[in-house]
Design an enzyme around this catalytic site. Structure first.
Site, PDB file in Angstrom:
ATOM      1  N   THR A  93       0.901  -1.097   0.002  1.00  0.00           N
ATOM      2  CA  THR A  93       0.039  -0.053  -0.066  1.00  0.00           C
ATOM      3  C   THR A  93       0.833   0.856  -0.046  1.00  0.00           C
ATOM      4  O   THR A  93       1.821   1.477   0.702  1.00  0.00           O
ATOM      5  CB  THR A  93      -1.152   0.060   0.919  1.00  0.00           C
ATOM      6  OG1 THR A  93      -1.517   1.546   1.421  1.00  0.00           O
ATOM      7  CG2 THR A  93      -0.189  -0.308   2.570  1.00  0.00           C
ATOM      8  N   ASP A 137      -0.142   4.268   0.716  1.00  0.00           N
ATOM      9  CA  ASP A 137      -0.413   4.923   1.893  1.00  0.00           C
ATOM     10  C   ASP A 137      -0.004   4.590   2.894  1.00  0.00           C
ATOM     11  O   ASP A 137      -0.212   5.219   3.975  1.00  0.00           O
ATOM     12  CB  ASP A 137      -2.019   5.007   2.033  1.00  0.00           C
ATOM     13  CG  ASP A 137      -2.618   5.645   0.797  1.00  0.00           C
ATOM     14  OD1 ASP A 137      -1.917   6.475   0.052  1.00  0.00           O
ATOM     15  OD2 ASP A 137      -3.930   5.684   0.420  1.00  0.00           O
ATOM     16  N   ARG A 139      -5.576   8.415   1.236  1.00  0.00           N
ATOM     17  CA  ARG A 139      -7.156   8.416   1.350  1.00  0.00           C
ATOM     18  C   ARG A 139      -7.555   8.526   2.749  1.00  0.00           C
ATOM     19  O   ARG A 139      -8.401   9.378   2.952  1.00  0.00           O
ATOM     20  CB  ARG A 139      -8.044   6.968   0.705  1.00  0.00           C
ATOM     21  CG  ARG A 139      -7.431   6.832  -0.896  1.00  0.00           C
ATOM     22  CD  ARG A 139      -8.221   5.574  -0.929  1.00  0.00           C
ATOM     23  NE  ARG A 139      -9.785   5.514  -0.961  1.00  0.00           N
ATOM     24  CZ  ARG A 139     -10.482   6.401  -1.951  1.00  0.00           C
ATOM     25  NH1 ARG A 139      -9.938   6.790  -3.000  1.00  0.00           N
ATOM     26  NH2 ARG A 139     -11.906   6.303  -1.618  1.00  0.00           N
TER      27      ARG A 139
END
Length: 450
Positions: A207, A209, A254
């Protein structure tokens, strides 16, 4: 030996790893230090790993990653498969390469299959080809960003996926992906168990993020921060090049603002960083716009870094979701640009705003040197785990040690910035924005404002 299970109130931490059965076949690896599974690896967890622990410190034992003295599969007859899912991230090709090289050269497996375009590649109606991954094919792929296998988003039927695994006679499936992919690993493992099949499923968490629970730093994150700082430096150059210049940079993130926060600490040129974990306000005495105006009066330039998921409470959401089930975000950058212009026009303060969005550049570049090393360890340890008959788990690095983590720990929630932490305090000290509303929760304010 330290316990493998801790339970207190709503907190349950169980580090037990499922096995397909006893490993009885001597390892084909002729030279190495085998992992001592009986001894385990004792680590002390605190709020940095499990936010709910607060001030409590919990000792737990984890399975160490690495080769075992005995393996479960007869490696000369073992077939592996690799699939990559979700968004792109620096280092995916490095992980693929590491798995293939380890499986072929050290375990001498006869075949490693590459499943094209994510979980869709298992489903016949999509018509995606399966490619055989050989050392010759993957030898140079680490020099390129993206994934040689392609990717896709969205859930697919675990029943159809396991049907495909049976048709292809796959013994070990390596799944590279983020939070949604790890949940798919759990569903696929459940279907395999229900059918009483002997197929190992190993997850490699990915990921950009950095938001997978229990994983302190995911591969590709360091590369992403490197590229993000380049964009911030450009924004700073633009800002100081004009009177009342404002550089605005939107970065990926996000639900978690790790890239924005880490890049801010790296460069020290950021005056305001906005992340999803802090519900900032725009207007009022402690709002962003008032602080930005004060900054321009004092220094004549400013740099703002905003994570894409920040400020969603200020936007009217559509409640729609993407193919992976993630909420479709409102455009925080457009809101900021509109509100900044309106506010400064009312104040009669001339300004210049330059907006930079490097998101797809950041996630599409090749991994840097440190991430390549990390990806190599993850790929190798994934193969060791699969060959030993481990399943329903992920390989991970925790406190600089490579370990096996059960799926329940990594899929229980998304990892987010702890805004009551030394890390976030350092961010606020770097930017000087601790006075903004929402930056520090009330329980963390130990000193009154001067």
């Amino acid at each position: 030996m330290t316990a493998t299970r801790f339970e207190s109130g709503s907190i349950v931490l169980d580090t037990t790893i499922p096995n397909l059965g006893p490993a009885k076949i001597p390892s084909p690896l002729s030279y190495c230090r085998f992992a001592n599974e009986e001894q385990g690896l004792s680590l002390f967890l605190d709020h940095d790993q499990v936010e709910e622990l607060g001030d409590e410190v919990v000792p737990l034992t984890f399975e160490p990653a690495g080769p075992r003295r005995h393996v479960y599969f007869d490696t000369s007859k073992t077939k592996c498969a690799i699939v990559t899912c979700g968004g792109l991230c620096p280092g995916i090709n490095d992980v693929i390469r590491a798995i293939v090289m380890e499986a072929y050269h050290n375990y001498r497996v006869p075949a490693v299959l590459g499943i094209k375009y994510g979980l869709e590649g298992f489903i016949p109606r999509y018509g995606h080809d399966v490619v055989e991954l050989t050392p010759a094919l993957v030898g140079d792929i680490h020099q390129f960003g993206g994934t040689i296998l392609g990717s896709s988003r969205g859930p697919q039927s675990p029943e159809e996926i396991v049907d495909a695994l049976e048709r292809m006679n796959v013994n070990i499936l390596f799944m590279i992906g983020g939070d949604g992919t790890m949940k798919a690993v759990r569903s696929i493992t459940g279907e395999i168990n229900q059918r009483r099949l002997k197929i190992s499923v190993i997850g490699i968490p990915k990921t950009i993020d950095n938001d997978i629970n229990f994983i302190s730093q995911s591969f590709g994150f360091e590369t992403a921060v490197d590229k993000a700082t380049e964009a911030i430096q450009c924004a700073h150059t633009e800002a100081v090049g004009a009177m009342n210049g404002i550089g605005l940079v939107k970065l990926m993130g996000r639900e978690s603002g790790f890239i924005a926060a880490q890049a801010t600490l790296s460069l020290k040129e950021v005056n305001f960083v906005l992340v999803p974990e802090t519900p900032f306000t725009l207007h009022g005495e402690d709002g962003l716009l008032n602080a930005l105006a004060q900054r321009l009066r004092e220094r004549s330039h400013a740099v703002i870094v905003v994570a894409e998921g920040a400020g969603q409470h200020l936007l009217s959401g559509s409640h729609d979701t993407d193919a992976s089930g993630n909420p479709i975000l409102g455009d925080i950058a457009t809101l900021l640009r509109t509100e900044i212009k309106s506010h400064f026009d009312k104040l009669g303060i001339p300004h210049t705003l330059k907006y930079i969005d490097p998101s797809y550049i950041i996630r599409s570049v090749p991994a840097n040197a440190n991430d390549r090393v990390y990806c190599g360890f993850l790929g190798q340890n994934a193969v060791h785990a699969g060959m030993a008959g481990k399943t329903g788990m992920v390989v991970a690095k925790l406190m600089d040690r490579y370990i096996h983590l059960p799926l329940d720990l990594v899929t229980s929630k998304r990892r987010k910035l702890n805004i009551i932490s030394d890390f976030w305090r350092a961010v606020l000290e770097s930017t000087g924005q601790s006075h903004l509303a929402g930056m520090v929760p009330p329980e963390a304010r130990s000193c009154p404002r001067a």
